[in-house]
Write a protein that holds these residues in place. Sequence first.
Motif, PDB file in Angstrom:
ATOM      1  N   SER A   1     -23.506 -12.073 -31.169  1.00 23.09           N
ATOM      2  CA  SER A   1     -22.859 -10.929 -31.794  1.00 23.09           C
ATOM      3  C   SER A   1     -23.037  -9.707 -30.908  1.00 23.09           C
ATOM      4  CB  SER A   1     -23.463 -10.646 -33.166  1.00 23.09           C
ATOM      5  OG  SER A   1     -23.315 -11.733 -34.039  1.00 23.09           O
TER       6      SER A   1
ATOM      7  N   MET B   1     -12.998  -5.609 -25.251  1.00 23.04           N
ATOM      8  CA  MET B   1     -14.375  -6.067 -25.352  1.00 23.04           C
ATOM      9  C   MET B   1     -14.520  -7.353 -24.552  1.00 23.04           C
ATOM     10  SD  MET B   1     -15.471  -3.698 -27.316  1.00 23.04           S
ATOM     11  CE  MET B   1     -17.115  -4.310 -27.680  1.00 23.04           C
TER      12      MET B   1
ATOM     13  N   TRP C   1      -9.484  -4.955 -28.849  1.00 22.24           N
ATOM     14  CA  TRP C   1     -10.053  -4.658 -30.156  1.00 22.24           C
ATOM     15  C   TRP C   1      -9.008  -4.721 -31.262  1.00 22.24           C
ATOM     16  CZ3 TRP C   1     -15.133  -4.282 -30.936  1.00 22.24           C
ATOM     17  CH2 TRP C   1     -15.542  -4.007 -32.227  1.00 22.24           C
TER      18      TRP C   1
ATOM     19  N   THR D   1      -6.629 -13.685 -26.374  1.00 22.56           N
ATOM     20  CA  THR D   1      -7.980 -13.825 -25.861  1.00 22.56           C
ATOM     21  C   THR D   1      -7.917 -14.556 -24.525  1.00 22.56           C
ATOM     22  OG1 THR D   1      -8.223 -15.866 -27.122  1.00 22.56           O
ATOM     23  CG2 THR D   1      -9.020 -13.838 -28.146  1.00 22.56           C
TER      24      THR D   1
ATOM     25  N   SER E   1     -14.141 -13.645 -30.962  1.00 29.55           N
ATOM     26  CA  SER E   1     -13.457 -13.113 -32.141  1.00 29.55           C
ATOM     27  C   SER E   1     -14.024 -11.736 -32.448  1.00 29.55           C
ATOM     28  CB  SER E   1     -13.624 -14.054 -33.335  1.00 29.55           C
ATOM     29  OG  SER E   1     -14.992 -14.160 -33.691  1.00 29.55           O
ATOM     30  N   ARG E   2     -13.417 -11.069 -33.407  1.00 28.44           N
ATOM     31  CA  ARG E   2     -13.885  -9.727 -33.757  1.00 28.44           C
ATOM     32  C   ARG E   2     -13.776  -9.522 -35.262  1.00 28.44           C
ATOM     33  NH1 ARG E   2      -8.677  -9.241 -31.717  1.00 28.44           N
ATOM     34  NH2 ARG E   2      -7.252  -8.413 -33.284  1.00 28.44           N
TER      35      ARG E   2
ATOM     36  N   ASN F   1     -13.201  -6.178 -37.249  1.00 33.66           N
ATOM     37  CA  ASN F   1     -12.967  -4.748 -37.093  1.00 33.66           C
ATOM     38  C   ASN F   1     -13.728  -3.927 -38.129  1.00 33.66           C
ATOM     39  OD1 ASN F   1     -11.310  -5.477 -35.033  1.00 33.66           O
ATOM     40  ND2 ASN F   1      -9.405  -5.009 -36.078  1.00 33.66           N
TER      41      ASN F   1
ATOM     42  N   ASN G   1     -17.114  -3.567 -36.800  1.00 30.98           N
ATOM     43  CA  ASN G   1     -17.223  -3.139 -35.398  1.00 30.98           C
ATOM     44  C   ASN G   1     -18.054  -4.123 -34.583  1.00 30.98           C
ATOM     45  OD1 ASN G   1     -15.604  -0.921 -35.493  1.00 30.98           O
ATOM     46  ND2 ASN G   1     -17.232   0.585 -35.204  1.00 30.98           N
ATOM     47  N   THR G   2     -17.781  -5.390 -34.788  1.00 27.01           N
ATOM     48  CA  THR G   2     -18.583  -6.434 -34.153  1.00 27.01           C
ATOM     49  C   THR G   2     -17.679  -7.468 -33.491  1.00 27.01           C
ATOM     50  OG1 THR G   2     -20.360  -6.136 -35.754  1.00 27.01           O
ATOM     51  CG2 THR G   2     -20.344  -8.199 -34.528  1.00 27.01           C
ATOM     52  N   VAL G   3     -18.076  -7.879 -32.300  1.00 26.60           N
ATOM     53  CA  VAL G   3     -17.398  -8.943 -31.573  1.00 26.60           C
ATOM     54  C   VAL G   3     -18.359 -10.129 -31.488  1.00 26.60           C
ATOM     55  CG1 VAL G   3     -16.387  -9.618 -29.360  1.00 26.60           C
ATOM     56  CG2 VAL G   3     -15.986  -7.337 -30.270  1.00 26.60           C
TER      57      VAL G   3
ATOM     58  N   CYS H   1     -22.510  -8.035 -23.454  1.00 29.88           N
ATOM     59  CA  CYS H   1     -21.298  -7.514 -24.056  1.00 29.88           C
ATOM     60  C   CYS H   1     -20.884  -6.259 -23.285  1.00 29.88           C
ATOM     61  CB  CYS H   1     -21.584  -7.175 -25.514  1.00 29.88           C
ATOM     62  SG  CYS H   1     -20.220  -6.443 -26.410  1.00 29.88           S
TER      63      CYS H   1
END
Length: 126
Positions: A21, A34, A53, A58, A71-72, A74, A77-79, A96
């Motif tokens: 993460s 990202m 984002w 991908t 993946s993300r 939104n 706010n995490t990838v 990251c």
Amino acid sequence: QVQLVESGGGLVQAGGSLRLSCAASGRTFSSYVMGWFRQAPGKEREFVSRISWSTGPTYYADSVKERFTISRDNAKNTVYLQMNSLKPEDTAVYYCAADVFKFLRNYRSPDDYEFWGQGTQVTVSS
């Protein structure tokens, strides 16, 4: 100021899975790309995967295609980087990275990113 914090690394046997993460803060990330990179001892930092984002496709390094999925979320706010069928050669520190999207960049080079996390160690035993 952008902050990126990775988590989820660890020790796993070959064939196993991990999910990394990357929690991002400090900006509105709708226009950011990202990326995930990795660096093994004695080797250069190499591209693993990237995602825009807000939308878009991908991309993956050939060495991880069909094993890793980026993946993300939104809202958080995490990838994420889901890593399956791990191999000993996947052992590295995983980073990251983030930067504002700019045309004509392919975002496969560390030089394409301004912001970096501290990294998380992934070790795959044989």
